[in-house]
Motif scaffolding. Sequence first.
Motif, PDB file in Angstrom:
ATOM      1  N   ILE A  93      69.041 -33.405  -7.809  1.00  0.00           N
ATOM      2  CA  ILE A  93      67.836 -34.088  -8.475  1.00  0.00           C
ATOM      3  C   ILE A  93      68.496 -35.471  -9.111  1.00  0.00           C
ATOM      4  N   LEU A 123      64.647 -36.477 -18.431  1.00  0.00           N
ATOM      5  CA  LEU A 123      66.160 -35.765 -18.246  1.00  0.00           C
ATOM      6  C   LEU A 123      67.338 -37.227 -18.153  1.00  0.00           C
ATOM      7  N   ILE A 151      58.551 -32.362 -12.025  1.00  0.00           N
ATOM      8  CA  ILE A 151      59.377 -33.798 -12.311  1.00  0.00           C
ATOM      9  C   ILE A 151      58.475 -34.078 -10.643  1.00  0.00           C
ATOM     10  N   ARG A 152      57.816 -34.709 -11.002  1.00  0.00           N
ATOM     11  CA  ARG A 152      57.271 -36.101  -9.444  1.00  0.00           C
ATOM     12  C   ARG A 152      58.072 -37.534  -9.305  1.00  0.00           C
ATOM     13  N   HIS A 191      60.733 -41.987 -11.016  1.00  0.00           N
ATOM     14  CA  HIS A 191      60.025 -40.919 -11.296  1.00  0.00           C
ATOM     15  C   HIS A 191      60.014 -40.382 -12.602  1.00  0.00           C
ATOM     16  N   GLU A 199      56.837 -33.852  -5.591  1.00  0.00           N
ATOM     17  CA  GLU A 199      56.781 -33.140  -6.704  1.00  0.00           C
ATOM     18  C   GLU A 199      56.826 -31.508  -6.456  1.00  0.00           C
ATOM     19  N   ALA A 220      58.972 -36.561 -15.597  1.00  0.00           N
ATOM     20  CA  ALA A 220      58.963 -35.400 -15.614  1.00  0.00           C
ATOM     21  C   ALA A 220      58.234 -34.496 -16.813  1.00  0.00           C
ATOM     22  N   MET A 254      67.117 -39.315  -8.964  1.00  0.00           N
ATOM     23  CA  MET A 254      66.491 -40.212  -9.716  1.00  0.00           C
ATOM     24  C   MET A 254      67.523 -41.388 -10.344  1.00  0.00           C
TER      25      MET A 254
END
Length: 137
Positions: free
Chosen positions: A72, A38, A97-98, A81, A3, A83, A76
């Motif tokens: 990222i 995202l 984001i996690r 993920h 995260e 966000a 992804m």
Amino acid sequence: MDELTLSVVGIDFPNADKSKSNRRMELLLCQPGEPVDLRREPKNPHDANAVAVFSLRGVQMGYLSAERAPLIGRRMQQEEHVAVFQALTGSMGYVRIRFGGGAPTLPEPGESPPPSRSAPYDPDLFYPDPDGPEWGA
């Protein structure tokens, strides 16, 4: 890195849609914790690693910074993920984001600042995560 907080850049540029929607205004409409989308843009003419940030209403708010976008974007593709919008501070927006499942956590008002801060704690300020290594983590 399960995260982290990411900066949203380009918030003062107009969007390319017919109405030339305003990115900063969209950021002002967002509430902390509101989901964001995202989207990788491999056909972006300026940066094949670009990751665009869209609000819950489908309006583009900007892009992840060029330093963080490659890592990222790769993660992804490989991992689940989620966000969320975190904050708007001056000329920068922030999303959280996690990776790996679950919802990202936002700092609670009144949480103590990171121990490295020498200034007194101000609950109205935003304390982003420290930057990663220079190679783009």
